[in-house]
Design a protein around this motif. Structure first.
Motif, PDB file in Angstrom:
ATOM      1  N   TYR A  39       0.006  32.741 -24.010  1.00 19.36           N
ATOM      2  CA  TYR A  39      -0.478  32.441 -23.972  1.00 19.36           C
ATOM      3  C   TYR A  39      -1.525  33.171 -24.147  1.00 19.36           C
ATOM      4  O   TYR A  39      -1.362  34.619 -23.722  1.00 19.36           O
ATOM      5  N   LYS A  40      -2.591  32.537 -24.624  1.00 19.93           N
ATOM      6  CA  LYS A  40      -4.107  33.669 -25.146  1.00 19.93           C
ATOM      7  C   LYS A  40      -4.989  32.589 -24.674  1.00 19.93           C
ATOM      8  O   LYS A  40      -4.888  31.406 -23.995  1.00 19.93           O
ATOM      9  N   ALA A  41      -6.416  33.615 -24.347  1.00 12.26           N
ATOM     10  CA  ALA A  41      -7.400  33.496 -23.929  1.00 12.26           C
ATOM     11  C   ALA A  41      -8.025  34.468 -23.543  1.00 12.26           C
ATOM     12  O   ALA A  41      -7.614  35.375 -23.776  1.00 12.26           O
ATOM     13  N   TRP A  42      -9.738  33.894 -23.261  1.00 10.53           N
ATOM     14  CA  TRP A  42     -10.854  34.483 -23.953  1.00 10.53           C
ATOM     15  C   TRP A  42     -10.725  35.268 -22.845  1.00 10.53           C
ATOM     16  O   TRP A  42     -10.487  34.223 -20.919  1.00 10.53           O
ATOM     17  N   LEU A  43     -10.920  36.866 -22.403  1.00  8.46           N
ATOM     18  CA  LEU A  43     -11.602  37.514 -21.065  1.00  8.46           C
ATOM     19  C   LEU A  43     -12.621  38.017 -20.747  1.00  8.46           C
ATOM     20  O   LEU A  43     -13.639  38.143 -22.067  1.00  8.46           O
ATOM     21  N   GLN A  44     -12.800  38.013 -20.019  1.00  8.04           N
ATOM     22  CA  GLN A  44     -14.597  38.184 -18.740  1.00  8.04           C
ATOM     23  C   GLN A  44     -14.606  38.660 -18.238  1.00  8.04           C
ATOM     24  O   GLN A  44     -14.105  38.327 -17.173  1.00  8.04           O
ATOM     25  N   LEU A  45     -15.122  39.938 -17.731  1.00 14.33           N
ATOM     26  CA  LEU A  45     -15.495  40.914 -16.378  1.00 14.33           C
ATOM     27  C   LEU A  45     -17.299  39.624 -15.905  1.00 14.33           C
ATOM     28  O   LEU A  45     -18.375  39.601 -16.590  1.00 14.33           O
ATOM     29  N   ASP A  46     -16.790  39.441 -14.722  1.00 13.39           N
ATOM     30  CA  ASP A  46     -17.391  38.413 -13.901  1.00 13.39           C
ATOM     31  C   ASP A  46     -18.517  39.672 -13.675  1.00 13.39           C
ATOM     32  O   ASP A  46     -18.325  40.470 -11.984  1.00 13.39           O
ATOM     33  N   PRO A  47     -19.958  40.472 -13.841  1.00 12.76           N
ATOM     34  CA  PRO A  47     -20.472  41.146 -13.060  1.00 12.76           C
ATOM     35  C   PRO A  47     -21.081  40.951 -11.588  1.00 12.76           C
ATOM     36  O   PRO A  47     -21.513  42.140 -11.267  1.00 12.76           O
ATOM     37  N   THR A  48     -20.560  40.053 -11.630  1.00 12.33           N
ATOM     38  CA  THR A  48     -21.401  40.048 -10.127  1.00 12.33           C
ATOM     39  C   THR A  48     -20.004  39.604  -8.886  1.00 12.33           C
ATOM     40  O   THR A  48     -20.293  39.751  -7.532  1.00 12.33           O
ATOM     41  N   ILE A  49     -19.002  39.938  -8.823  1.00 10.54           N
ATOM     42  CA  ILE A  49     -17.988  39.570  -7.815  1.00 10.54           C
ATOM     43  C   ILE A  49     -16.860  41.230  -8.479  1.00 10.54           C
ATOM     44  O   ILE A  49     -16.670  41.142  -8.976  1.00 10.54           O
ATOM     45  N   LYS A  50     -16.912  41.979  -6.921  1.00 12.95           N
ATOM     46  CA  LYS A  50     -15.698  43.163  -7.307  1.00 12.95           C
ATOM     47  C   LYS A  50     -14.904  42.805  -5.799  1.00 12.95           C
ATOM     48  O   LYS A  50     -15.179  42.243  -5.272  1.00 12.95           O
ATOM     49  N   ASP A  51     -13.549  43.798  -6.247  1.00 13.09           N
ATOM     50  CA  ASP A  51     -12.724  43.551  -5.559  1.00 13.09           C
ATOM     51  C   ASP A  51     -12.563  44.471  -4.126  1.00 13.09           C
ATOM     52  O   ASP A  51     -13.950  45.363  -4.856  1.00 13.09           O
ATOM     53  N   GLN A  52     -11.649  45.337  -3.018  1.00 14.29           N
ATOM     54  CA  GLN A  52     -11.941  45.799  -2.504  1.00 14.29           C
ATOM     55  C   GLN A  52     -12.178  47.232  -3.334  1.00 14.29           C
ATOM     56  O   GLN A  52     -11.966  48.310  -2.645  1.00 14.29           O
TER      57      GLN A  52
END
Length: 291
Positions: free
Chosen positions: A151-164
């Motif tokens: 499938y195709k999708a646009w990707l964007q990083l969320d600068p406000t949320i980080k994982d461990q």
């Protein structure tokens, strides 16, 4: 004759020799060469070029369980640091390029951003796409879901949320989200859209997350502008030659106002009617029943 008869006719020494030949391992040097070429191809395809090839070859020949390669690439007023991770297989004499860490270091007061990107079979986010994602832009990619369906999708990083692990959350805007880049661009007076080849290059560049220079028509005059895709808001962002934000409405195509449109419709309708100066032509009388 059944194959079993022929098998019993072979001598024990012949069977022992054949078994030894079948169980003989492949030449490790040949296997390393194939693996090395595959890794080099992956680095080139992922946008890391060929500057790491010599160190890559040295590390593969050392036969360590895992190793890393470092690369620094300047980008305009910033720098990208890459750490590439390679690991040796437990089942075979082969190495795999599994992931890389990317860090964007702006020259201005902006805060550094880092993200780990994973590689699968020499495929994944390229070095330039990582730079664009860390710079806050969006990238259009073909992905595979859990059912192994593409499938195709646009990707964007969320600068406000980080994982461990310190990685930013990756937001996805699928095709059913409603953002169509080509249709969106049609709203704007961009000169490159008039030529099919330039239009195609523009679309592909924006899909890779690039900030692309275009020639826009503003207030009746051509001006150099830079644009980027903004799938979250289903539009584009526009900047001037100094990278200052510009209202996208400034380069919208000029649509005729309602009064002009009505006048044009009246003019076209009048052209369809017969002129009053022309004598009305007599129609031939047809025989038949009058109603």
């Amino acid at each position: 004759m059944p194959e079993t008869s022929c098998w019993h006719a072979r001598s024990f020494s012949q069977m022992k020799l054949k078994s030894k030949q079948n169980s003989r391992p492949l030449n490790p040097i040949t296997m390393n060469e194939k693996n090395l070429n595959y890794l080099k191809e992956g680095l080139k395809y992922q946008g890391f070029g060929t500057s790491l090839n010599a160190e890559l070859e040295r590390q593969v020949q050392s036969q360590q369980p895992e190793f890393r390669l470092q690369l620094q690439v300047p980008h305009h007023s910033s720098t990208m640091d890459y750490t590439l991770h390679f690991r040796r297989s437990d089942q075979a004499d082969m190495y795999f390029f599994n992931k890389y860490d990317a860090t964007l270091k702006p020259d201005d007061s902006a805060q550094e951003r880092s993200q780990t990107f994973y590689i699968n079979k020499n495929s994944g986010i390229t070095a330039k796409e990582a730079y664009n994602l860390l710079g806050g832009r969006s990238v259009h990619k073909e992905l595979v879901n859990q059912e192994n369906q593409p499938y195709k999708a646009w990707l964007q990083l969320d600068p406000t949320i980080k994982d461990q692990h310190g990685n930013h959350k990756v937001r996805q805007f699928h095709e059913n989200y409603g953002f169509d880049l080509e249709k969106t661009l049609k709203q704007f007076a961009i000169r490159e859209l008039e030529d099919p080849q330039q239009k195609e290059r523009l679309l592909r560049s924006l899909e890779r997350g690039n900030l692309q220079q275009v020639t826009a028509l503003q207030d009746g005059q051509e001006a150099k502008r830079f644009i980027e895709a903004s799938p979250q808001y289903k539009t584009i962002n526009v900047f001037d030659e100094h990278m200052k934000p510009v209202k996208r409405e400034n380069i919208l195509k000029e649509e005729p106002n309602q009064e002009t449109a009505v006048r044009q419709q009246q003019k076209e309708k009048k052209q369809e009617l017969p002129s009053e100066d022309q004598p009305e032509q007599k129609r031939p009388r047809r025989k038949g029943m009058a109603i």
